[in-house]
Write an enzyme that holds these catalytic residues in place. Structure first.
Site, mmCIF file in Angstrom:
data_model
loop_
_atom_site.group_PDB
_atom_site.id
_atom_site.type_symbol
_atom_site.label_atom_id
_atom_site.label_comp_id
_atom_site.label_asym_id
_atom_site.label_seq_id
_atom_site.Cartn_x
_atom_site.Cartn_y
_atom_site.Cartn_z
ATOM 1 C CG ASP A 1 10.159 38.266 35.893
ATOM 2 O OD1 ASP A 1 10.398 38.541 34.698
ATOM 3 O OD2 ASP A 1 9.561 37.221 36.238
ATOM 4 C CE1 TYR B 1 11.326 36.007 27.782
ATOM 5 C CE2 TYR B 1 11.966 37.840 26.376
ATOM 6 C CZ TYR B 1 11.144 36.752 26.633
ATOM 7 O OH TYR B 1 10.149 36.423 25.748
ATOM 8 C CE LYS C 1 9.770 30.551 32.801
ATOM 9 N NZ LYS C 1 10.008 29.998 31.459
HETATM 10 P P1 KE4 Z 1 6.244 33.623 29.164
HETATM 11 O O1 KE4 Z 1 5.467 34.751 28.542
HETATM 12 O O2 KE4 Z 1 7.239 32.981 28.180
HETATM 13 O O3 KE4 Z 1 5.360 32.607 29.877
HETATM 14 O O4 KE4 Z 1 7.146 34.216 30.369
HETATM 15 C C1 KE4 Z 1 8.032 35.275 30.077
HETATM 16 C C2 KE4 Z 1 9.130 35.327 31.125
HETATM 17 C C3 KE4 Z 1 9.063 36.313 32.097
HETATM 18 N N1 KE4 Z 1 10.005 36.414 33.059
HETATM 19 C C4 KE4 Z 1 11.037 35.527 33.107
HETATM 20 C C5 KE4 Z 1 12.059 35.662 34.197
HETATM 21 C C6 KE4 Z 1 11.148 34.496 32.148
HETATM 22 O O5 KE4 Z 1 12.192 33.634 32.202
HETATM 23 C C7 KE4 Z 1 10.167 34.392 31.137
HETATM 24 C C8 KE4 Z 1 10.231 33.325 30.065
HETATM 25 N N2 KE4 Z 1 11.361 32.461 30.103
HETATM 26 C C9 KE4 Z 1 11.768 31.925 28.819
HETATM 27 C C10 KE4 Z 1 13.046 31.104 29.053
HETATM 28 N N3 KE4 Z 1 14.185 31.937 29.227
HETATM 29 C C11 KE4 Z 1 10.693 31.130 28.165
HETATM 30 C C12 KE4 Z 1 11.139 30.279 26.999
HETATM 31 C C13 KE4 Z 1 10.679 30.827 25.678
HETATM 32 O O6 KE4 Z 1 10.714 32.066 25.491
HETATM 33 O O7 KE4 Z 1 10.304 29.995 24.838
#
Ligand code: KE4
Length: 440
Positions: A239, A144, A267
């Site tokens: 990523d 993801y 994060k």
């Molecule tokens: P954000 O747009 O949510 O800040 O980041 C996206 C993203 C990109 N790459 C990786 C490897 C990620 O894990 C994420 C976001 N992680 C999720 C948890 N699996 C965020 C939690 C959510 O979607 O509420």
């Protein structure tokens, strides 16, 4: 456990917010029941609005690596906010942050801030296409990279949890240049390059995938991805939104000794505030506006209050205290050593708990990221992860929640540890796990 006020809030939230949440994975749809509402967090704990105290292994999905409400972060945010919350004009903290990231991650010669991980990944893809003048991107099943249209193809995290890894509302044309391969499968990637000679702009990969639970790269796999992208004039994009500054001070690329062409972050570098970033070789990054033809922008990119929070997080992780930390008489414990020790303690305890309860569990861990799958089989990719017994997971999740332990509310998410988690926290957690597993 009394959750009356949380339930009342959820009823109210459902009136105004789709699904009652601002991000789907928070809705507990994968585990059933209503989400609880938190109004206070500190260290390894969160408290819900009914006053229930929970040991938190979600840690706002990774940012709270020092635990919640770390005094250094709170003080930095207060001080920055006093001077104004946003300028839309360059501010000194942006330079400090950029210099720090470039200093910690050797593959990053230049970096651009964003306000989310999604933006960072979306921008890195556009930059890879602009730099190589090619269109196709390889991603991996179950990984993801945020909710950008072109990457919502067999995506992990909430997309996988809710069983629609290919989202509605994304025209086929937007994903026609996205090619999906199984993770840890060398031959699949070789075949894709052979069938798309000169057309692949890059590979985007979670070096340690944490969005289908957690599994690790097989030995040599990341090296293979680096070699094959170089051989074909494509870019390797790590990523590291989740793994960055968590699996090592320089992220997964330091831990595994790989030099990607571009990396994305989030994060930890926001310390809990909205921050993302992408960076890499200067010749690639200089293709970005205003220098080059690849447009990318953001009103709140490099926001001073968010920079202050992220800098406090990174500096407390020892970014600026390397020398002190490495001094043999240093009383300051290396945070990464602490995270490794707690992770090993949790892993050993969870495996013992499963064994004593006679419940088949595959427990994967990398540093302070972990996932327990209810299967006796190893888990090396999302197809393996799908073998987990999700009914058992649901019961385990709620049993642990009732015991005061908050684990990720989906089998397809990673758990996280912080430097605020104590040996006693882990003891309590594995003790509860042993009891709950016996009820499964
Ligand atoms: P954000 O747009 O949510 O800040 O980041 C996206 C993203 C990109 N790459 C990786 C490897 C990620 O894990 C994420 C976001 N992680 C999720 C948890 N699996 C965020 C939690 C959510 O979607 O509420």
């Amino acid at each position: 456990m009394n959750r009356i006020q949380s339930d009342q809030l959820f009823v109210e939230a459902l009136k105004y917010i789709p699904g009652g949440v601002n991000s789907p994975v928070r809705a507990f749809r994968a585990v059933g029941g209503n989400p609880f509402f938190v109004n206070r967090a500190s260290g390894s704990r969160v408290w819900d609005v009914d006053g229930n105290e929970l040991i938190d292994y979600v840690l706002t999905w990774g940012p709270a690596i020092l635990g919640h409400a770390h005094p250094k972060i709170i003080a930095a945010v207060k001080a920055a906010a006093e001077l104004g919350t946003s300028f839309g004009i360059p501010n000194p903290l942006e330079v400090t942050m950029a210099r720090l990231i470039c200093g910690l991650v050797p593959s990053v010669q230049k970096v651009r801030m964003t306000s989310s991980g999604t933006e960072a990944c979306m921008s890195a893809i556009r930059l890879a296409r602009g730099f190589t003048k090619r269109d196709k991107i390889i991603k991996f099943d179950g990984c993801y990279h945020g909710h950008v249209d072109s990457l919502l193809v067999r995506a992990g995290s909430g997309a996988l949890t809710f069983g629609h890894p290919d989202s509605a509302g994304v025209p086929a044309a937007f994903t026609s240049h996205t090619i999906v391969a199984p993770y840890n499968d060398v031959d699949a990637v070789k075949a894709i390059f052979a069938a798309n000679q000169g057309q692949i702009a890059g590979i985007i990969v979670e070096p340690v995938p944490g969005n289908a639970g957690l599994y690790l790269p097989r030995p040599g796999y990341l090296e293979f991805l680096s070699e094959i992208t170089k051989a074909h004039g494509a870019l390797l994009i790590f990523d590291e939104v989740m793994t960055g500054f968590r699996l090592a001070r320089g992220g997964a690329q330091e831990r595994f000794g790989i030099t990607p062409d571009l990396s994305t972050f989030g994060k930890v570098i926001g310390g809990g505030l909205p921050v993302g970033a992408f960076g890499g070789r200067a010749e690639i990054m200089d293709c970005l506006a205003p220098l080059g033809p690849v447009y990318q922008a953001g009103t709140l990119s490099g926001n001073p209050v968010a920079m202050a929070a992220g800098l406090a997080n990174l500096q407390e992780l020892g970014a600026g205290r390397d020398a002190a930390l490495r001094r043999p008489d240093s009383a300051a414990r290396c945070p990464y050593q602490q995270l490794e020790e707690r992770g090993a303690q949790l892993e050993a305890g969870m495996k013992d708990a499963a064994k004593s309860a006679g419940v088949p569990v595959t427990f994967n861990r990398c540093g302070s990221m972990f996932c327990g799958y209810f299967t006796s089989q190893p888990v090396h990719n999302v197809a393996d992860a799908m073998h987990s017994d999700r009914e058992k997971f649901k019961k385990f999740f709620h049993g642990m929640l009732d015991a005061g332990v908050y684990l990720a509310p989906s089998q397809f998410e990673s758990g996280f540890l912080s430097t605020a988690h104590t040996a006693a926290d882990i003891e309590k957690t594995v003790g509860a796990a042993a009891k709950v597993m016996r009820t499964l």
